[in-house]
Design an enzyme around this catalytic site. Structure first.
Site: not given
Length: 310
Positions: A42, A45, A185, A222-223, A254
């Site tokens: 993470k 990235n 997330n 939230l994707g 990331d």
């Protein structure tokens, strides 16, 4: 002291990504449809994402004196990232990544390896880089004590602090109180607050809990629904930036954090920085891979202009 760029404390691992229709059950062997190996972790990235988004970046970690460690150094050199890392006899970390061959959903197992031994002493050794940064970023793949020391140092120096509490675990509220922005997330937000983030109202409730823990601002990704910027004086939903067909979601968070940090380091308004981070993530999910999927600044700016025009 003149402040510049982004300092990232975190982990480098080599990602071993397998594509298949499902995860095998215990004792089962299945055929996959793809495999890739490349740089990940993470923290690394996020450093790559911030560098490609135009920021001057320093990365603080530990790696092994092995082939994976050499890959780490080559990765950072190629991206123009300044490494402040200790090389040890412990092996460099690795991650197993399962990617659904159709949806691009992922499940990940991370073994940080040498970075497991990151300590406050490593942070003190990189004090000049942290204190000189405009933005400091950390996560929870390395030991909590190291993350806490980094946040304390950055806060005392007046740097903007960004805390990505991933993987989610129980930590003292002190870490939230040291953070100008806490960026989980949906899954991490639920783990930290006990509230399932099924819609915006629930996300705002989870954000309230994070603010109560001391966070300056809760920034919940939230994707496919975008992101929620939740502060004490305002709560704003930032829609997602569609850049094409979703191929793989590994590394999207990331990409968001790195893009967000780079924009803040460049002097952007926080909401403008959220949009920049969302656009960075929106492009990243259209490509296979993790760090290699991070877009360049020109691509991000083009997508932002396209969305502004529509």
């Amino acid at each position: 002291m003149s402040k510049n760029g982004v300092a990232v404390l975190g982990v480098f691992v080599v990602d071993l990504a397998f594509r298949a229709g499902n995860l095998p059950a215990i004792g089962e062997t299945i055929a996959g449809s793809g495999f890739a190996m490349g740089p990940g972790g993470k923290g690394s990235n996020q450093a790559v994402a911030a560098a490609r988004a135009g920021a001057s970046v320093t990365f603080i970690s530990r790696i092994g004196s092995d082939a994976f460690g050499e890959l780490a150094l080559k990765t950072w050199e190629a991206e123009g990232i300044s490494p402040r890392v200790t090389r040890t006899a412990a092996p460099t970390g690795a991650a197993f990544i399962y990617v659904h061959e159709i949806r691009g959903d992922n499940a990940i197992i991370v073994v940080p390896g040498a970075a497991t031994h990151l300590s406050p002493a490593d942070i003190d050794a990189a004090a000049d880089a942290i204190r000189g940064s405009r933005v400091f970023v950390t996560q929870l793949e390395q030991p909590v004590d190291a993350a806490r020391r980094g946040l304390e140092m950055a806060r005392s120096a007046g740097s903007i602090t960004v805390f990505n509490p991933a993987p989610a675990m129980t930590v003292d509220n002190e870490l939230f109180a040291l953070s100008d922005y806490v960026v989980p997330n949906e899954t991490e937000a639920e783990a930290l607050t006990g509230i399932a983030v099924g819609d915006l109202a629930a996300a705002r409730s989870a954000g309230d809990v994070l603010l109560a823990k001391g966070a300056g601002t809760a920034l919940i990704t939230l994707g496919e629904r975008g992101a929620l910027f939740h502060a004490r004086d305002r709560s704003i939903h930032v829609p997602p930036f569609a850049a094409g067909k979703v191929v793989e979601t590994a590394g999207a968070g990331d990409a968001f954090v790195g893009g967000f940090a780079a924009a803040l380091a460049g002097g952007a308004d926080p909401l403008e920085a959220v949009r920049f981070g969302s656009a960075t993530a929106g492009i990243s999910v259209t490509r296979a891979g993790t760090a290699p999927a991070m877009p360049q600044r020109a691509e991000i700016e083009t997508l932002l202009k396209e969305h502004a025009a529509t």
